[in-house]
Structure formats: C-alpha cells, structure tokens
Scaffold this motif. Structure first.
Motif, mmCIF file in Angstrom:
data_model
loop_
_atom_site.group_PDB
_atom_site.id
_atom_site.type_symbol
_atom_site.label_atom_id
_atom_site.label_comp_id
_atom_site.label_asym_id
_atom_site.label_seq_id
_atom_site.Cartn_x
_atom_site.Cartn_y
_atom_site.Cartn_z
ATOM 1 N N PHE A 164 -7.795 1.986 -6.014
ATOM 2 C CA PHE A 164 -7.206 0.683 -5.805
ATOM 3 C C PHE A 164 -8.201 0.062 -4.767
ATOM 4 C CE2 PHE A 164 -4.596 2.976 -2.872
ATOM 5 C CZ PHE A 164 -4.515 2.091 -1.801
ATOM 6 N N LEU A 165 -8.494 -1.295 -4.261
ATOM 7 C CA LEU A 165 -9.340 -1.988 -3.490
ATOM 8 C C LEU A 165 -8.356 -2.905 -2.598
ATOM 9 C CD1 LEU A 165 -11.939 -2.961 -6.092
ATOM 10 C CD2 LEU A 165 -12.017 -1.062 -4.528
ATOM 11 N N CYS A 166 -8.650 -2.818 -1.269
ATOM 12 C CA CYS A 166 -7.792 -3.665 -0.475
ATOM 13 C C CYS A 166 -8.726 -4.730 0.290
ATOM 14 C CB CYS A 166 -6.987 -2.878 0.643
ATOM 15 S SG CYS A 166 -8.191 -1.896 1.686
ATOM 16 N N LYS A 182 0.909 -1.264 -0.026
ATOM 17 C CA LYS A 182 0.053 0.046 -0.128
ATOM 18 C C LYS A 182 0.920 1.226 -0.119
ATOM 19 C CE LYS A 182 -1.949 2.243 3.125
ATOM 20 N NZ LYS A 182 -2.725 2.801 4.466
ATOM 21 N N GLY A 183 2.076 1.114 0.541
ATOM 22 C CA GLY A 183 3.073 2.341 0.681
ATOM 23 C C GLY A 183 3.275 2.771 -0.886
ATOM 24 N N VAL A 198 1.117 5.435 8.232
ATOM 25 C CA VAL A 198 0.103 6.132 7.192
ATOM 26 C C VAL A 198 0.959 6.187 5.847
ATOM 27 C CG1 VAL A 198 -0.592 8.273 6.361
ATOM 28 C CG2 VAL A 198 -1.315 7.731 8.677
ATOM 29 N N VAL A 199 2.222 6.510 5.805
ATOM 30 C CA VAL A 199 2.964 6.441 4.746
ATOM 31 C C VAL A 199 3.508 4.983 4.533
ATOM 32 C CG1 VAL A 199 5.099 7.173 3.434
ATOM 33 C CG2 VAL A 199 3.654 9.033 5.032
ATOM 34 N N LYS A 200 3.865 4.195 5.231
ATOM 35 C CA LYS A 200 4.511 2.763 5.022
ATOM 36 C C LYS A 200 3.324 1.703 4.449
ATOM 37 C CE LYS A 200 7.815 -0.119 5.464
ATOM 38 N NZ LYS A 200 7.338 -1.462 5.127
#
Length: 418
Positions: free
Chosen positions: A284-286, A270-271, A334-336
C-alpha cells in the motif's frame, strides 16, 4: 483454650486485610472505542505493560469509530458517580469534564516524568487545565492522508496525485477499470473527516485555520467554502452505492483487499494494514491529501483521568506513567498507525509511513501549520463539531442540495452551537 491476639498481631492482620483490599482495586478500568483489529492490537501493548506491573485490566469497550457512543456511555457513568480509571477522549471533551470538576490531578507524575518538555504545546492545551495535568496524551493522529492499494494503482497506471484535480483524474481511472474508486463509510464523522482535508486543499492553511479553528464567520460563508462543498460533491461521485452506514475499518478493508483504490482517512487506517500484515510501498501507499503537503490536521487520543478514590489512584498513576513512557509510545504507535505524543521518541521502529508522519508533524509544529481537526474534536468544542458533522453529512446524503445552501446551513448551525 481460646487464644487472644496481642496488639502487634491484630495490627498485622489489619495490614494483611488492607493489602488484600488494595490488591482488589489494583485494576485499571478503561472506557474506549478501540474495537477494530488494528486498534485492539495496539491496546494490547498497554494491557501487557500494566500486567507486568501487577495491574488487572477491566475493558469497557463501546463500538463506534467516531467515539460518540462511547462519550454517551461516559456521560452516564459520570452522572452516576461511577468514574472509570480513565477514558479515551478527544480534545475539547477533556476540557469539558475538567471544567465540571470531575478530573484527577496527574501533575506530580507529569513533573517527575518531564511531560512539559516532551509533549507538544498543541497537546498540552487539551491535557492541562488550570495548571493541572488531567489527561495523558497517547498519540498524535493526522487525518489528511490517502491510503492506496499499490497493486490496483499499478494496474490502472496511476501516479501520486499532487492536486485535487489530479485526485479526481486518478479516481476516474479506477472507475474506468471497474474498481471502486473511493472507499468511504457513510457516517457523519467519516464524511466530515474527509471534508477537513478538502477544505485545507481548497483554501490553504490560513483559510483552514480561520474557518475551522477560529470559526471566522466571513471564512465560513465565503466563496472558498462554497468551492470546498462543490469539491466534496465531485469526490462523492466516486463512492459506491452501498457506502451508507459502513464502518471505517470496513472501508479500509476494501482497499486492503483491492476492491477499492483509495480511502481518505486518518492514520489509524494504517493500523488495519499492519494488522493484515501489509507493508508500505510494497502492498500500500500513503500520500498526503493533494494540496495539503506541509500541513498536518491532527487529533490526539488522550486518556482522561478521573478523580477516583484514593485506593484507585495507584492504578491510575501506573496507567499514566506507562502511557507516556518512551517504550510504550514507540511500541503502541507502531501498531496503531499514529505517531508518538512525545517529541523525544526515535523513529527507528517505524515504517516508511510512520517516519513520514513523524517528520511531517515536526515540520508542521515548527512551521505553524499544525491544525486541530474540526471533525475529530480538536478544532472547536463538541457542540460545534457535532453541528459541523451534521451539515456535512446532510450535504453528502442529498438533504442539502447546493453548496450555497450548505454554507448557509453551516454558518447557522455553528452560530447556534457556540
């Protein structure tokens, strides 16, 4: 005429020299394998925090998403007695170095900061050795995720797969539409990370725990494990022919660009979406890997802290304190793409996938369905994990031909590695 210094003046000069020397070592030396765009952006959060406190950053990056090359470099540094301030590590590797007597002691800092109350017990198992804190957990990653390009999903008329057969049907739709169904990098750690999810989906939570955390031989050689390898063979049919040796972030980029529909990967993927300015539910979807909802297969990046000389300990304490501060835990994760290693960090700044990850972790932790990833160094010690990755990779690349042979090889390899 020569002027001699008095005692007080000499002391002042010596103190100034000491201060200058201390400034020279006011530096954090960090060995890590975070070299992709999303990972580098996340690490910059920590660099900036420490810079504000006057600490320089000496980067020791060693490329390779699974961390094997970095751990080889670390082994050489430790053997030479040139310890870094800290090194990115996974689970059992921390305990191996602690047992060797080369790790520092962060207990005083941990007590002052209340880590024992805010860090989950599953992480303390690896960050505390013989009653001493030897590592600072940075995050909690979970590996049982699907990452899907939303535009491609809509183009093929796909919906969220709830079962493994649903996933195969979705991949078949992508193939029929001329899109690469599954983005995979043919490296052993990536293949084994995907197999972690397949085993959980095929056998369920109790089976996964027995096989990959308890290393129960009956489970390892069972028909359920054979079926897991059969399912791996089925899903591998949807990988493009150029997958061998591909780095994980390049596989993620295939999904980001719409060249592929889905990647099975930990939430560090996701990062990369975040770094590419993509938004959950819009671009995108998770989804959890089908059949694994309610369970989390986890790993945690930790900063293992070495027994450095006294004049480097202040930098080490600053690093540890910054790493487990609530503000850093939020901003970094949040970023990672991961979730905080503290349970008391609000999810306010996290996107939809991050909020789901935090909620899933809480539920799994409370429900007894939080399991260490064997592929990611949290299911068993490194020798066992490496043996596992080797067998899975040989199966994927055709060196092991059948699921019967794969199970036989897996039991033998793990037994030899124990």
């Amino acid at each position: 005429m020569r002027k001699f210094l008095g005692t007080a003046a000499v002391a002042a000069v010596m103190m100034a020299g000491t201060a200058a020397y201390a400034a020279d070592v006011k530096e954090v030396q960090m060995l890590h394998w975070w070299t992709s765009g999303g990972e580098a952006a996340a690490l910059n959060v920590l660099k900036e925090d420490l810079s504000k406190e006057g600490f320089a950053w000496k980067d020791v990056p060693v490329a390779g998403g699974g961390g094997d090359a970095a751990m080889t470099a670390l082994k050489a540094m430790v053997a030479a007695g040139t310890y870094p301030t800290a090194s990115q590590m996974l689970g059992y590797t921390v305990l191996d170095y602690a047992q060797a007597g080369v790790m520092g002691d962060l207990t005083e800092t941990a007590k002052a900061e209340g880590w024992d109350k805010s860090v989950p017990a599953a992480l303390q198992k690896f960050s505390v050795y013989d009653g001493k804190w030897v590592a600072a957990p940075v995050n909690v990653h979970s590996v049982n995720w699907l990452w899907i390009n939303k535009a491609v999903m809509e183009k093929i008329g796909g919906t969220e797969p709830k079962t493994f057969d649903d996933l195969l049907a979705l991949l078949e739709k992508a193939k029929a539409a001329g899109v690469i169904p599954l983005a995979l990098g043919g490296q052993n750690w990536q293949e084994a990370t995907m197999f972690d999810s397949i085993v959980l989906s095929t056998g369920g939570p109790e089976f996964y725990k027995k096989a990959f955390n308890d290393l129960d031989e009956e489970s390892l050689k069972s028909d359920t494990m054979k079926k897991s390898f059969d399912n791996l063979a089925k899903i591998k049919e949807y990988v493009d022919p150029n997958f061998s040796g591909r780095d994980w972030n390049l596989a993620t980029a295939m999904v980001i660009k719409g060249d592929a529909l889905v990647q099975v990967m930990g939430d560090w993927a996701k990062g990369e979406f975040v770094a590419a300015k993509k938004t959950p539910d819009t671009d995108f979807l998770c989804y959890r890997f089908p059949g694994t909802d309610g369970s989390v297969i986890y790993n945690s990046d930790m900063f293992g802290m070495f027994d450095v000389p006294d004049d480097r300990k202040a930098a080490q304490v600053a690093l540890a304190t910054a790493t487990l501060s609530k503000s850093f835990q939020s901003a970094f994760n949040v970023v990672k793409g991961s979730v905080p290693a503290r349970t008391d960090v609000p999810d306010t700044d996290f996107d939809a996938c991050g909020k789901k990850g935090i909620a899933d972790l809480k539920a799994a932790n409370e429900g007894g369905t939080l399991f260490g990833s064997l592929a990611q160094g949290y299911g068993a010690p490194p020798a066992v994990a490496n043996a596992y990755k080797d067998v899975v990779s040989k199966f994927v690349h055709g060196q092991i031909k059948t699921s019967d042979q794969a199970v036989e090889e897996l039991v033998k390899a793990i037994d030899d590695a124990k």
